[in-house]
Design an enzyme around this catalytic site. Structure first.
Site, short mmCIF file in Angstrom:
data_model
loop_
_atom_site.label_atom_id
_atom_site.label_comp_id
_atom_site.label_asym_id
_atom_site.label_seq_id
_atom_site.Cartn_x
_atom_site.Cartn_y
_atom_site.Cartn_z
N ILE A 149 -3.44 -8.95 -5.35
CA ILE A 149 -2.29 -8.53 -4.54
C ILE A 149 -2.35 -9.17 -3.16
CG2 ILE A 149 -1.12 -6.57 -3.48
CD1 ILE A 149 -2.10 -4.88 -5.87
N ASP A 168 -12.46 -10.58 4.00
CA ASP A 168 -12.92 -10.01 2.74
C ASP A 168 -14.32 -10.55 2.46
OD1 ASP A 168 -13.52 -9.31 0.13
OD2 ASP A 168 -11.51 -9.66 -0.62
N ARG A 230 -4.25 2.43 -0.61
CA ARG A 230 -4.65 3.79 -0.95
C ARG A 230 -4.59 4.66 0.29
NH1 ARG A 230 -3.78 2.54 -5.37
NH2 ARG A 230 -5.10 2.61 -7.23
N ASP A 254 3.12 3.29 2.19
CA ASP A 254 3.55 3.70 0.85
C ASP A 254 2.59 4.71 0.24
OD1 ASP A 254 5.31 3.44 -1.45
OD2 ASP A 254 3.68 2.34 -2.43
N GLU A 259 -0.93 13.02 -0.66
CA GLU A 259 0.06 12.89 -1.73
C GLU A 259 -0.10 14.01 -2.76
OE1 GLU A 259 0.07 9.05 -3.62
OE2 GLU A 259 -0.19 7.99 -1.74
N HIS A 279 4.99 6.15 -2.53
CA HIS A 279 4.09 5.46 -3.47
C HIS A 279 4.89 4.68 -4.52
CE1 HIS A 279 -0.31 5.68 -4.94
NE2 HIS A 279 0.22 4.53 -5.29
N LEU A 280 5.68 3.74 -4.02
CA LEU A 280 6.56 2.95 -4.89
C LEU A 280 5.98 1.58 -5.25
CD1 LEU A 280 10.02 3.60 -3.14
CD2 LEU A 280 9.06 4.77 -5.14
N GLY A 281 4.75 1.32 -4.85
CA GLY A 281 4.19 -0.02 -5.03
C GLY A 281 4.33 -0.58 -6.44
#
Length: 530
Positions: A149, A168, A230, A254, A259, A279-281
């Site tokens: 992603i 990273d 997350r 998102d 949640e 949370h529409l990812g």
């Protein structure tokens, strides 16, 4: 063969399985209902609504595979599935495009004030000057996490004319530079360069509250933040303060800590500079279609006698290779987790050395188990199938060696992790049948059982050290299960290490108190999947 599909999964899954199995679609069922119905089925396919419990799995006497049409498998008791010889698979790649596109959409929406401007216009107002935005062209986007992603987001951002920097520790400079981005090895050098920051990492001990008061204050004033990864990676209370002070110009989220109770979030009703979505990812028609197809194809392959490409648990490994070393599998994974948590910097090489009876066996499953343990804190949905691919993609070399020398134990396995900063070695062994133990950490000899919560506390040899540490642990209502004190094998200095296994997490405050004890040298809390 019979396959049960529930939770409104795309009907294309059934078409994939035609000719291989009888397919039955049913609504979401409760535990008792599903436990009764599953007895006749060879495979089960679910989304997130169905809870696949131990009871259901034990009732599924014919079950060979459970497929989750999505990434997470929190609704499936993977341990119980493994114990019952049932493969659990997911679809780690099916929503990559959807999540990346939603990230870009949120970045553009907050840059141009689209949510607030749309609401104002629907109220009959015409407030053009109020909603003047900014362009992303020429701005610097900082990406934390360079998985699939994050990689896709970087490509789109570069196409939009943005400068992209990446942090990273589990990727390489070459992989980042290949797409035209810049690699930043340390987050200390990352925060202050970004106009926008987007997060694409799993939620782990290392990434929980990664965006906090301290890191927010080190960012460029007026930074904009996006989180589609997350909930909990961003400290929402700290973000609210930074938004109100102007340190952060805008945020788009998102995912949340509470949640689905969004009203419990500190950001609820925070103001127009916060864009929030539920949370529409992964919520696109294409993503839901892709995950259904992906998992259906894996079920078909397994029911036809093949193997799954995205298996979460151990039965995907061939039994003739796995069975001779299966007593060492959990130990190997725990050694990987342990050595990774002891290490600092960017991972370069993994060295695995075995002796005793292991020197005569095919240890490929142990190599995979070590890799899974090492990547478990940084890669979402890492499993015994994809761990070697992750290592290969990131250019991390794994070297296997076998020692023919006499071994004190039935068999032993040593894992050395080399980074750009340090090198650490841990050794585990089977000291008797069904008795795996950690027997060495760097220069310290020991014999201790791997447990979920552990403290590693190097300290000077002087009176009352154990008592002082135990007092802090007790004051934090933490129970000590076992403790061992070991000296360095060369005994040239006056330093020992306490290995303490405990019954729950140790928070940062308690660790800070322990490290302030005179004579303590860099105490660490270790969490294992033991």
């Amino acid at each position: 063969m019979k396959v049960l599909i529930t939770d409104k999964i795309n009907e294309a899954a059934g078409k994939i399985l035609e000719g291989t199995a009888q397919v039955d679609f049913v609504p979401t069922l409760g535990e008792d209902e599903l436990a009764e119905k599953i007895k006749d089925y060879d495979a089960l396919m679910v989304r997130s609504q169905t809870k696949v419990t131990k009871k259901i799995l034990e009732c599924g006497k014919n079950l060979k595979i459970v497929g989750r049409a999505g990434v997470g498998v929190d609704n499936i008791d993977v341990e119980a599935a493994t114990q019952n010889g049932i493969i659990v698979v997911n679809s780690p790649d099916g929503n990559t495009n959807a999540a990346a596109e939603h990230t870009i959409a949120l970045m553009l929406a907050m840059s141009r004030n689209i949510p607030a401007a749309a609401a104002s216009t629907k109220e009959g107002k015409w407030e053009r000057s109020k909603f003047t935005g900014v362009e992303v062209f020429g701005k610097t986007l900082g990406i934390i996490g360079f998985g699939k992603i994050g990689h896709h987001v970087a490509n789109v951002a570069i196409a939009l004319g943005m400068k992209v920097i990446v942090s990273d520790p589990y990727t390489t400079k070459e992989a980042v530079e290949k797409i035209g981005a810049k690699y930043i090895s340390s987050l200390d050098d990352f925060w202050g360069q970004c106009d926008y920051i987007t997060i694409h990492t799993p939620k782990t001990k290392e990434t929980t509250s990664l965006i906090n008061r301290n890191t927010l204050n080190r960012m460029k004033k007026g930074v904009r933040i996006i989180n589609c990864a997350r909930g909990g990676i961003v400290d929402e209370a700290a973000l609210k303060e930074a938004l109100e002070s102007g340190q952060v110009q805008a945020a788009a989220l998102d995912v949340y800590e509470t949640e689905p109770d969004i009203t419990a979030s500190p950001l609820y009703n925070c103001g127009g500079n916060v864009t929030m979505t539920p949370h529409l990812g992964a919520s696109t028609a294409e993503a839901q279609f892709n995950v259904a197809i992906d998992v259906a194809e894996q079920i078909k392959e397994v029911l036809s006698g093949g193997s799954a490409k995205a298996a979460i648990n151990i039965p995907a490994l061939k039994s003739d290779i796995l069975n001779p070393v299966k007593e060492y599998m959990q130990l190997a994974e725990n050694l990987g987790e342990l050595v990774q948590q002891l290490s600092n910097g960017n991972l370069k090489n993994i060295n695995i050395n075995v002796s005793g009876n292991l020197a005569e066996l095919n240890i490929a499953p142990l190599e995979v188990a070590v890799q899974k343990g090492i990547f478990s804190s940084s890669v979402e949905s890492v499993n015994f199938v994809n761990a070697p691919l992750i290592a290969k993609k990131r250019g991390i070399n794994t070297v296997i060696s076998k020692s023919e020398k006499d071994c004190t134990f039935i068999g032993s396995i040593s894992v050395t992790l080399t980074t750009d900063i340090d090198e650490n070695t841990v050794t585990g062994a089977l000291i008797a049948k069904n008795m795996p133990r950690i027997v060495r950490i760097n220069d310290y000899n020991m014999s201790i059982e791997a447990e979920k919560h552990m403290l590693m506390i190097p300290h000077e040899n002087k009176p009352a050290m154990v008592a002082k540490v135990a007092a802090v642990i007790g004051e934090n209502s933490i129970n000590i299960n076992r403790m061992q004190v070991s000296q360095k094998s060369n005994q040239k200095d006056n330093v020992s290490i306490m290995i303490i296994t405990i019954d729950k997490d140790v928070d940062d405050s308690a660790m800070e108190t322990i490290n302030k004890i005179d004579g303590i040298q860099n105490a660490q809390y270790i969490k294992l999947n033991a």
